[in-house]
Design an enzyme around this catalytic site. Structure first.
Site, PDB file in Angstrom:
ATOM      1  CG  HIS A  65     -89.195  -9.788  22.512  1.00  0.00           C
ATOM      2  ND1 HIS A  65     -89.351  -9.923  23.870  1.00  0.00           N
ATOM      3  CD2 HIS A  65     -88.527  -8.621  22.319  1.00  0.00           C
ATOM      4  CE1 HIS A  65     -88.800  -8.893  24.481  1.00  0.00           C
ATOM      5  NE2 HIS A  65     -88.292  -8.088  23.565  1.00  0.00           N
ATOM      6  CD  GLU A  67     -91.183 -14.946  23.466  1.00  0.00           C
ATOM      7  OE1 GLU A  67     -90.334 -14.323  22.773  1.00  0.00           O
ATOM      8  OE2 GLU A  67     -91.113 -15.011  24.708  1.00  0.00           O
ATOM      9  CB  CYS A  95     -90.428 -10.412  28.402  1.00  0.00           C
ATOM     10  SG  CYS A  95     -91.214  -9.803  26.889  1.00  0.00           S
ATOM     11  CB  CYS A  98     -93.562 -12.372  24.885  1.00  0.00           C
ATOM     12  SG  CYS A  98     -92.365 -11.549  23.797  1.00  0.00           S
TER      13      CYS A  98
END
Length: 166
Positions: A65, A67, A95, A98
């Site tokens: 992801h 992040e 999410c 993260c």
């Protein structure tokens, strides 16, 4: 969740918008690869020390992801897993994974563009970042350049639907 946004001066909003535009530029890199356009930057003392964009499809890595990529880059640059005195800007609400990484890296502040109704853990479904049971909490500012961040995602998924319906 404390709504920090109501307490922001116009100068603070302008600074957050500046860094969110950098995260949006990262999201456009993901979009160019056919990835969901999500981008992130980690900022420390007015300098970007970590950049990331969604790479799940490209790398076949569910942890890639935006992040996570930005946090890894910042940690490598600092030579520390602690991202003290840093802020993370991301185009989509974090999410659970993260949000957990932000807590674990001791980030004091996360700023996101648009909420995620399916997995948002910075206030939409729950707020892991400010959960009082954890030993560290990450402050949250939401809705910075929300329309622009949301439009990136809406346009991407509209194009994807149009492609698959043909």
């Amino acid at each position: 969740m404390d709504n920090i946004n109501n307490e922001l001066s116009s100068e603070e909003v302008a600074v957050h918008e500046y860094w969110m535009k950098e995260a949006i530029a990262e999201a456009r890199k993901a979009e160019a690869l056919g990835e969901v356009p999500i981008g992130a930057v980690v900022v420390r003392h007015g300098e970007i020390i970590g950049r990331g964009y969604n790479l799940r499809e490209t790398t076949l890595d569910s942890t890639a992801h935006a992040e996570m990529v930005a946090i890894r880059g910042a940690s490598t640059l600092l030579g520390s897993w602690r991202l003290l005195d840093c802020q993370l800007y991301v185009t989509l609400e974090p999410c659970p994974m993260c949000a957990g990484a932000m807590i674990q890296s001791r980030l004091p502040l996360a700023v996101y563009g648009t909420p995620d109704p399916k997995a948002g853990c910075a206030g939409t479904l729950m707020n892991l970042l400010e959960e009082p049971q954890f030993n560290h909490r990450t402050g949250v500012i939401q809705g910075i350049l929300q329309q622009e961040c949301a439009e990136l995602l809406t346009t991407f998924f509209r194009r994807l639907r149009n492609k698959t319906s043909r």
